[in-house]
Scaffold this motif. Sequence first.
Motif, short mmCIF file in Angstrom:
data_model
loop_
_atom_site.label_atom_id
_atom_site.label_comp_id
_atom_site.label_asym_id
_atom_site.label_seq_id
_atom_site.Cartn_x
_atom_site.Cartn_y
_atom_site.Cartn_z
N GLU A 197 0.83 -1.20 0.00
CA GLU A 197 0.00 0.00 0.00
C GLU A 197 0.87 1.26 0.00
O GLU A 197 0.55 2.24 -0.68
CB GLU A 197 -0.94 0.00 1.21
CG GLU A 197 -1.99 -1.09 1.19
CD GLU A 197 -2.96 -0.97 0.03
OE1 GLU A 197 -3.11 0.16 -0.52
OE2 GLU A 197 -3.57 -1.98 -0.35
N ARG A 198 1.97 1.23 0.76
CA ARG A 198 2.88 2.36 0.78
C ARG A 198 3.56 2.54 -0.58
O ARG A 198 3.70 3.66 -1.08
CB ARG A 198 3.95 2.16 1.87
CG ARG A 198 5.00 3.25 1.95
CD ARG A 198 4.40 4.60 2.21
NE ARG A 198 5.43 5.63 2.38
CZ ARG A 198 5.21 6.93 2.30
NH1 ARG A 198 3.98 7.38 2.05
NH2 ARG A 198 6.19 7.79 2.48
N ARG A 235 2.40 1.65 -3.52
CA ARG A 235 1.41 2.18 -4.47
C ARG A 235 1.24 3.68 -4.28
O ARG A 235 1.16 4.44 -5.26
CB ARG A 235 0.08 1.46 -4.28
CG ARG A 235 -1.01 1.90 -5.24
CD ARG A 235 -2.26 1.04 -5.05
NE ARG A 235 -3.30 1.42 -5.99
CZ ARG A 235 -4.19 2.40 -5.80
NH1 ARG A 235 -4.17 3.08 -4.67
NH2 ARG A 235 -5.10 2.68 -6.70
N GLU A 236 1.21 4.12 -3.03
CA GLU A 236 1.07 5.55 -2.73
C GLU A 236 2.24 6.34 -3.31
O GLU A 236 2.05 7.41 -3.90
CB GLU A 236 0.99 5.73 -1.22
CG GLU A 236 0.90 7.17 -0.75
CD GLU A 236 0.91 7.27 0.76
OE1 GLU A 236 1.39 8.31 1.27
OE2 GLU A 236 0.48 6.31 1.43
N ARG A 269 2.59 9.12 -6.62
CA ARG A 269 3.18 10.45 -6.48
C ARG A 269 4.21 10.73 -7.57
O ARG A 269 4.73 11.84 -7.67
CB ARG A 269 3.85 10.60 -5.11
CG ARG A 269 2.88 10.64 -3.94
CD ARG A 269 3.65 10.80 -2.64
NE ARG A 269 2.79 10.75 -1.49
CZ ARG A 269 3.22 10.81 -0.23
NH1 ARG A 269 4.52 10.94 0.01
NH2 ARG A 269 2.38 10.74 0.78
#
Length: 290
Positions: free
Chosen positions: A244-245, A247-248, A252
């Motif tokens: 999840e990190r 993908r974040e 960006r």
Amino acid sequence: MYAEHPFGSILLQQIQTEGYRLNYYIFSFLQQVSLFGTEENGGLQSLLSLKGGLQFGFKGRAAQTLAEGQFTLLDARTADTETIVPGGRECHLINTYYTGSGYEEWLPHFPALKKALRDKGRKPRFLLPSPRPARHTLLDAVQEVLQEQYQPELQRIFWEMKVRQALFTQLAQAYTEPDNAPATQLELQMAERAQAIIMQDISRHYPNDQLARMVGWSESSLKRAFQKVYGSGLYEYLRTARMERARELLLRGEQVKTVAPTVGMRPSNFTMEFQKYFGYKATSLRKGTR
């Protein structure tokens, strides 16, 4: 119903009765596609991935990754939804809505489900913290629904039995697994300690025995408590946090070669794990596209 376009196709077959509505989707797209919709339902919703895997979520909230052969359950209130279908492979999904008449007689046997559905003040949500691998009995029941043919009236009765069997199997698997008792205060405290250590630096992986020593508890007790509180194993939780990190960061605009070490992985391993987890390539993400 069938729709075709140069970028791919969607096939929908539907069975509808007073007790349930079963939608069988076959998606085939060249590239990843996000499908948005508004569902107006009440009661229970079941998602079962038969082939390919995809993601499903509510607008503005994190989606669940539904791998091939997994199912999840939802509180199916009116909601805006998003289905993320990977490109380059065929995906089969069974999305079933059950009205109260389809499951209310079973609620006394599943107190946790009864309490969740009684809570009318909450928004639509997943009833399971993460998808579960479907039992063979569930997959067999679904295949019989799709393949067996009888005279129209007998067909209706047959479908009714099999669809109810499929739901019962999912409820039994989700709510009667061993050690399904609520977490004690001590279990909650120890699980939260372990979770804080994991999230402090997700680039590090502590073996279970080391993590147990750090929180001051036995490994077996910690694993059992963490599963109760967070619905996943210790490493599975870390893996989810890493993905999840990642993908974040990719959204960006950061590159794979910088994202991978940030989440504690080599770029070569990261690209494979990312695609396995989400169903699409890390390089397919671009800043502002999702």
